[in-house]
Design a protein around this motif. Structure first.
Motif, PDB file in Angstrom:
ATOM      1  N   GLN A   1     -44.360 114.113 -25.481  1.00  0.00           N
ATOM      2  CA  GLN A   1     -44.715 113.792 -24.095  1.00  0.00           C
ATOM      3  C   GLN A   1     -45.920 112.888 -23.932  1.00  0.00           C
ATOM      4  O   GLN A   1     -45.946 112.016 -23.081  1.00  0.00           O
ATOM      5  CB  GLN A   1     -44.964 115.090 -23.341  1.00  0.00           C
TER       6      GLN A   1
ATOM      7  N   LEU B   1     -33.985 114.058 -24.413  1.00  0.00           N
ATOM      8  CA  LEU B   1     -34.710 115.237 -23.920  1.00  0.00           C
ATOM      9  C   LEU B   1     -35.599 115.797 -25.024  1.00  0.00           C
ATOM     10  O   LEU B   1     -36.755 116.136 -24.786  1.00  0.00           O
ATOM     11  CB  LEU B   1     -33.719 116.322 -23.489  1.00  0.00           C
TER      12      LEU B   1
ATOM     13  N   PHE C   1     -28.431 117.724 -13.149  1.00  0.00           N
ATOM     14  CA  PHE C   1     -28.347 118.140 -14.551  1.00  0.00           C
ATOM     15  C   PHE C   1     -27.642 119.481 -14.677  1.00  0.00           C
ATOM     16  O   PHE C   1     -26.800 119.681 -15.540  1.00  0.00           O
ATOM     17  CB  PHE C   1     -29.743 118.274 -15.157  1.00  0.00           C
TER      18      PHE C   1
ATOM     19  N   TYR D   1     -43.817 120.131 -12.687  1.00  0.00           N
ATOM     20  CA  TYR D   1     -43.159 119.181 -11.791  1.00  0.00           C
ATOM     21  C   TYR D   1     -43.063 117.812 -12.459  1.00  0.00           C
ATOM     22  O   TYR D   1     -42.078 117.105 -12.325  1.00  0.00           O
ATOM     23  CB  TYR D   1     -43.901 119.066 -10.454  1.00  0.00           C
ATOM     24  N   ARG D   2     -44.108 117.456 -13.181  1.00  0.00           N
ATOM     25  CA  ARG D   2     -44.139 116.175 -13.861  1.00  0.00           C
ATOM     26  C   ARG D   2     -42.965 116.043 -14.830  1.00  0.00           C
ATOM     27  O   ARG D   2     -42.279 115.024 -14.863  1.00  0.00           O
ATOM     28  CB  ARG D   2     -45.468 116.072 -14.621  1.00  0.00           C
ATOM     29  N   VAL D   3     -42.723 117.092 -15.604  1.00  0.00           N
ATOM     30  CA  VAL D   3     -41.605 117.065 -16.555  1.00  0.00           C
ATOM     31  C   VAL D   3     -40.275 116.950 -15.815  1.00  0.00           C
ATOM     32  O   VAL D   3     -39.415 116.148 -16.170  1.00  0.00           O
ATOM     33  CB  VAL D   3     -41.621 118.338 -17.439  1.00  0.00           C
ATOM     34  N   VAL D   4     -40.136 117.753 -14.763  1.00  0.00           N
ATOM     35  CA  VAL D   4     -38.856 117.805 -14.052  1.00  0.00           C
ATOM     36  C   VAL D   4     -38.526 116.458 -13.387  1.00  0.00           C
ATOM     37  O   VAL D   4     -37.406 115.959 -13.496  1.00  0.00           O
ATOM     38  CB  VAL D   4     -38.883 118.934 -12.998  1.00  0.00           C
ATOM     39  N   TYR D   5     -39.517 115.856 -12.736  1.00  0.00           N
ATOM     40  CA  TYR D   5     -39.250 114.607 -12.019  1.00  0.00           C
ATOM     41  C   TYR D   5     -38.853 113.482 -12.961  1.00  0.00           C
ATOM     42  O   TYR D   5     -38.216 112.516 -12.558  1.00  0.00           O
ATOM     43  CB  TYR D   5     -40.480 114.150 -11.203  1.00  0.00           C
ATOM     44  N   TYR D   6     -39.273 113.614 -14.211  1.00  0.00           N
ATOM     45  CA  TYR D   6     -39.011 112.519 -15.140  1.00  0.00           C
ATOM     46  C   TYR D   6     -37.633 112.621 -15.812  1.00  0.00           C
ATOM     47  O   TYR D   6     -37.157 111.664 -16.393  1.00  0.00           O
ATOM     48  CB  TYR D   6     -40.114 112.450 -16.209  1.00  0.00           C
ATOM     49  N   LEU D   7     -37.015 113.790 -15.726  1.00  0.00           N
ATOM     50  CA  LEU D   7     -35.740 113.984 -16.432  1.00  0.00           C
ATOM     51  C   LEU D   7     -34.683 112.915 -16.118  1.00  0.00           C
ATOM     52  O   LEU D   7     -34.061 112.380 -17.031  1.00  0.00           O
ATOM     53  CB  LEU D   7     -35.177 115.383 -16.139  1.00  0.00           C
ATOM     54  N   PRO D   8     -34.467 112.567 -14.843  1.00  0.00           N
ATOM     55  CA  PRO D   8     -33.417 111.563 -14.577  1.00  0.00           C
ATOM     56  C   PRO D   8     -33.688 110.219 -15.230  1.00  0.00           C
ATOM     57  O   PRO D   8     -32.751 109.482 -15.538  1.00  0.00           O
ATOM     58  CB  PRO D   8     -33.442 111.433 -13.045  1.00  0.00           C
TER      59      PRO D   8
ATOM     60  N   LEU E   1     -38.232 118.389  -4.204  1.00  0.00           N
ATOM     61  CA  LEU E   1     -38.027 117.199  -5.033  1.00  0.00           C
ATOM     62  C   LEU E   1     -37.534 117.581  -6.427  1.00  0.00           C
ATOM     63  O   LEU E   1     -36.700 116.905  -7.019  1.00  0.00           O
ATOM     64  CB  LEU E   1     -39.329 116.396  -5.143  1.00  0.00           C
ATOM     65  N   GLY E   2     -38.049 118.690  -6.921  1.00  0.00           N
ATOM     66  CA  GLY E   2     -37.594 119.186  -8.219  1.00  0.00           C
ATOM     67  C   GLY E   2     -36.112 119.524  -8.203  1.00  0.00           C
ATOM     68  O   GLY E   2     -35.381 119.225  -9.140  1.00  0.00           O
TER      69      GLY E   2
ATOM     70  N   ALA F   1     -34.123 116.451  -8.382  1.00  0.00           N
ATOM     71  CA  ALA F   1     -34.116 115.875  -9.729  1.00  0.00           C
ATOM     72  C   ALA F   1     -33.225 116.659 -10.675  1.00  0.00           C
ATOM     73  O   ALA F   1     -32.528 116.084 -11.508  1.00  0.00           O
ATOM     74  CB  ALA F   1     -35.541 115.792 -10.280  1.00  0.00           C
ATOM     75  N   ILE F   2     -33.224 117.996 -10.531  1.00  0.00           N
ATOM     76  CA  ILE F   2     -32.648 118.804 -11.600  1.00  0.00           C
ATOM     77  C   ILE F   2     -31.232 119.319 -11.312  1.00  0.00           C
ATOM     78  O   ILE F   2     -30.463 119.578 -12.243  1.00  0.00           O
ATOM     79  CB  ILE F   2     -33.603 119.965 -11.974  1.00  0.00           C
TER      80      ILE F   2
ATOM     81  N   MET G   1     -36.942 107.563  -9.206  1.00  0.00           N
ATOM     82  CA  MET G   1     -38.180 108.040  -8.553  1.00  0.00           C
ATOM     83  C   MET G   1     -39.209 108.529  -9.579  1.00  0.00           C
ATOM     84  O   MET G   1     -40.405 108.293  -9.427  1.00  0.00           O
ATOM     85  CB  MET G   1     -37.878 109.106  -7.492  1.00  0.00           C
TER      86      MET G   1
ATOM     87  N   TYR H   1     -38.495 113.542 -25.548  1.00  0.00           N
ATOM     88  CA  TYR H   1     -39.410 113.625 -24.405  1.00  0.00           C
ATOM     89  C   TYR H   1     -40.285 114.865 -24.487  1.00  0.00           C
ATOM     90  O   TYR H   1     -41.499 114.808 -24.284  1.00  0.00           O
ATOM     91  CB  TYR H   1     -38.609 113.627 -23.109  1.00  0.00           C
TER      92      TYR H   1
ATOM     93  N   CYS I   1     -43.824 112.200  -5.189  1.00  0.00           N
ATOM     94  CA  CYS I   1     -43.830 112.791  -6.539  1.00  0.00           C
ATOM     95  C   CYS I   1     -45.185 112.567  -7.216  1.00  0.00           C
ATOM     96  O   CYS I   1     -45.747 113.487  -7.811  1.00  0.00           O
ATOM     97  CB  CYS I   1     -42.741 112.164  -7.413  1.00  0.00           C
TER      98      CYS I   1
END
Lengths: 275, 308
Positions: free
Chosen positions: A261, A254, A27, B116-123, A19-20, A23-24, B180, A257, B102
Motif C-alpha cells: 500500500q 488486490l 465487488f 475508507y481509503r482502502v475501500v474507495y481505491y478498490l475500483p 460512498l464505501g 465502491a464495494i 473516483m 495493493y 472521498c
C-alpha cells in the motif's frame, strides 16, 4: 458542544459509508454471482447471497480453452513490461541526471512532451510497425513499447538528482565503471521509486485493453482482459462465468495493493494520463 | 573518473540507447506514419510495408486533406463528438464532487479513515473490462440488482444500457465508480500539503467548518483541482473500453447512443479497414483535446491561486 460533535461524527460516517457502499457493492455482487449456478442467475426475487453456493462457474471457466493460457500471457506481459520499463527508464534517468552532454535538456523536453501523445493516435501506426517487425500476435508487441515510459524517466531522474555525485567519484576511485556504479549504487538507492513504478506499470500492463485488442489476433495470445471481452460476446448472459473471470483478473492486483500500500501513495501524480 | 569521465554524448549514449530506441520506434515514428496515413485513402486491403516503398505508397494513394474534409462534413462525426461532450457534462461535475468528498473523508483525522481509503481505491484496481462486465450485470433491467433494489421502493428502473436515453448516463455512473478513488488520491495529495496552521488560526477566530472549506481548502487546493479537471477531461475525450464492453451489442449502443470518438477510430481502422480515414480522425481528436486543454489553461488564472 458534545452534542454537536457527535452529530458531525455520525454525518461523517454516514457519508463515508455511503460512498464505501457505492465502491464495494459491485465487488460483492461480482463475488456473489460467481458463486451461483447458472440457474440461480435468473430468479426473481434475486438472490443477494447465493442460496446454494457452488464453484461450478469456476469449473466451467477453467474448462474453456485459452483461459489458463491467457492468465499466463498476462503475467508474462506484466512482468516483461515492468522489467523492460524499469531497466531502460532508470538507465535514461541516470544519463539525464549524472552525465553531462550537449542537448541533454532538449532531449529531456522531448521525452516529457511525448507524455502528451495519446494512445489513440499511436495505435494504428503501432500496428503497422509491429507488423513490419513480424511481432503482431506475439507478446513482445505488448512488452517492447514499455522501453519508452517518459513518466518513469521523469520520476527516476528526480530521484537520482538527489543522490550526490560524490558516490560516483568514490566509486570511480575504486575503479568501478559507470555501469557498475549505476547498478550497484544508484539502483539500490532508488528502491522506493522503482517499486512504485513497478506497481503502476504492472497494473497498466495487466489491465490494458486497447493495445492487446489491436495487436493480439489469435486466442492463444489473448491477455486476460481480452479473453474476458471475447467471452462476453460469446456468452452474453452467462454472468456466473463472466463474474468468475472478472474476479480472477482483479485478485492479483488486490494482493499487490494490500501488501504494498505505501508505494501506491507516491505514484498517484504520475500515472494519470492514459496512453 | 571524476566529472570529466561523465561528460559527452558518447558516455551517455549507452545509457540512453534503450529508451531512445523505444521513443523512436514507438512514439516518434508512429507520429510520422500516422500523419502520412492521414492523407491517404488506404483501406487496409492493399498490403503496406513501412520498409518497402512506404513513401511511394503514400504518394500514390494521397488524397490530400480529403479525409479531414469528409470527416468534418459527416454528420456522424459531430454526433460522436456531441456524445463525448455529453459524457463530459455529466461526468465532470460528478467526479469532482465524488472524488472531493472521498478525499475529505480520507483526510479527516477520524477513526475509520484508513479503511475508507482502502475501500474507495478498490475500483481503480479493476480493469475496465471487468468493471464494465460488473456494471452491465448490475444494470441488467430484469435480473440486475439495481432495478430490483429500486423495485423495493416501487420505482420501475429504466432499461439502462439498452435504452437510448439511459445508455450514456449508465456509462457515466460506471466511470464515476471506477475513477473516483483515483482522483480522490490525487486530491488527497493536495489536501495533505495544506499547512494545518491555517485551520488552527481559523478555528481560533471562530470560523465554521464550511467557512474553512470555502476560504482555506478550496483556494489552496485550486491548483490540484485544476489538474484534476484537466486530466479527467483529457481522459474523457478518450473514453473507450467501457463503451466497447458495456454496449457491445448492436452498433455502439442502442441506436448509436454511445458512439464516441475513439470507438469510431478503432472501428474505422480495424472493422471497416479505413486506415487513412481513421488516422485523420485520430488527429482531429488530438486537435480537439489540445484546444480544450488550451482554453482551460487560459482560464486557469481566473480561478487558480498559487500564492498564499
Amino acid at each position: 458542544m458534545m452534542y454537536k460533535k457527535s452529530i458531525s461524527t455520525v454525518l461523517y460516517h454516514v457519508l463515508a459509508i455511503l460512498l464505501g457502499v457505492i465502491a464495494i457493492v459491485p465487488f460483492l455482487w461480482m463475488i456473489s454471482t460467481s458463486l451461483k449456478s447458472s440457474g440461480a442467475l435468473l430468479v426473481i426475487p434475486i438472490e443477494w447471497i447465493p442460496k446454494e453456493p457452488t464453484l461450478s462457474a469456476y469449473k466451467k471457466l477453467f474448462a474453456l480453452t485459452g483461459i489458463v493460457r491467457s492468465i499466463g500471457n498476462s503475467l508474462v506481459v506484466s512482468f516483461g513490461a515492468v522489467f523492460v520499463a524499469l531497466l531502460s527508464s532508470s538507465m535514461a534517468a541516470f544519463a539525464f541526471s549524472k552525465i553531462h552532454f550537449r542537448g541533454s535538456g532538449y532531449l529531456f523536453m522531448i521525452f516529457i512532451a511525448s507524455m502528451m501523445l495519446p494512445s489513440h493516435v499511436i495505435f494504428i501506426p503501432l500496428y503497422l510497425i509491429m507488423n513490419d517487425l513480424h511481432l503482431v500476435d506475439t507478446l513482445f508487441a505488448l512488452i517492447l513499447p514499455y522501453t519508452f515510459k517518459a513518466f518513469a524517466v521523469f520520476m527516476l531522474r528526480q530521484q537520482m538528482m538527489g543522490i550526490p555525485d560524490a558516490y560516483l567519484d568514490a566509486a570511480a576511485i575504486d575503479g568501478a565503471s559507470l555501469f557498475r556504479s549505476f547498478f550497484t549504487i544508484f539502483l539500490p538507492l532508488c528502491k522506493t521509486a522503482l517499486a512504485t513504478l513497478a506497481i503502476i506499470i504492472a497494473m497498466d500492463a495487466w489491465n490494458d485493453y486497447l493495445m492487446p485488442l489491436v495487436l493480439m489476433t489469435s486466442t492463444k495470445n489473448y491477455t486476460l482482459p481480452i479473453i474476458l471481452n471475447a467471452l462476453s460476446g460469446q456468452f452474453k448472459t452467462a454472468y456466473d462465468l463472466l463474474m468468475a473471470g472478472s474476479l480472477i483478473s482483479v485478485i492479483p492486483l488486490l494482493i499487490i495493493y494490500i501488501t504494498a500500500q505505501r508505494y501506491f501513495a507516491s505514484g498517484f501524480l504520475v500515472g494519470g494520463v492514459k496512453g | 573518473m571524476s566529472i570529466q569521465g561523465r561528460r559527452g554524448i558518447r558516455v551517455a549514449l549507452p545509457f540512453l540507447l534503450p529508451s531512445l530506441l523505444g521513443a523512436a520506434l514507438f512514439a516518434i515514428l508512429p507520429i510520422g506514419i500516422s500523419l502520412l496515413l492521414s492523407i491517404t485513402s488506404w483501406t487496409g486491403m492493399s498490403k503496406v510495408t513501412l520498409t518497402d516503398g512506404f513513401l511511394r505508397f503514400v504518394a500514390e494513394h494521397s488524397v490530400g486533406l480529403d479525409n479531414f474534409a469528409a470527416i468534418l462534413s459527416d454528420h456522424e462525426f459531430w454526433r460522436a463528438l456531441s456524445h463525448n461532450l455529453y459524457f463530459i457534462v455529466l461526468y465532470l461535475p460528478s467526479i469532482l464532487l465524488f472524488s472531493m468528498t472521498c478525499a475529505l473523508i480520507i483526510n479527516a483525522q477520524r477513526r475509520g479513515a484508513g479503511l475508507y481509503r482502502v475501500v474507495y481505491y478498490l475500483p481503480v484496481l479493476t480493469s475496465w473490462v471487468a468493471g464494465s462486465l460488473i456494471w452491465k450485470w448490475l444494470l441488467s433491467p430484469v435480473y440486475g440488482p439495481i432495478n430490483n433494489f429500486l423495485a423495493i421502493f416501487g420505482v420501475e428502473g429504466p432499461l439502462w444500457l439498452q435504452s437510448e436515453l439511459w445508455a450514456m448516463p449508465s456509462i457515466v455512473i460506471a466511470s464515476i465508480w471506477k475513477d473516483m478513488g483515483f482522483y480522490a488520491m490525487v486530491l488527497l495529495g493536495g489536501l495533505k500539503s495544506i499547512n494545518t496552521e491555517y485551520y488552527e488560526a481559523a478555528r481560533i477566530d471562530g470560523a465554521s467548518p464550511l467557512q474553512m472549506f470555502r476560504r482555506i481548502t478550496l483556494p489552496l487546493l485550486s491548483s490540484v483541482l485544476f489538474y484534476v479537471t484537466m486530466l479527467s477531461m483529457i481522459n474523457a475525450f478518450q473514453l473507450f473500453p467501457q463503451v466497447m464492453v458495456m454496449t457491445k451489442d448492436g452498433n455502439a449502443g442502442p441506436n448509436g447512443a454511445t458512439m464516441v470518438m475513439v470507438e469510431r477510430i478503432y472501428k474505422y481502422a480495424f472493422r471497416y479497414g479505413k486506415m487513412g480515414y481513421a488516422a485523420s480522425y485520430s488527429w482531429i481528436l488530438f486537435v480537439i483535446i489540445m484546444a480544450f486543454t488550451y482554453i482551460q489553461k487560459r482560464g486557469e488564472k481566473r480561478w487558480v491561486s498559487y500564492d498564499v
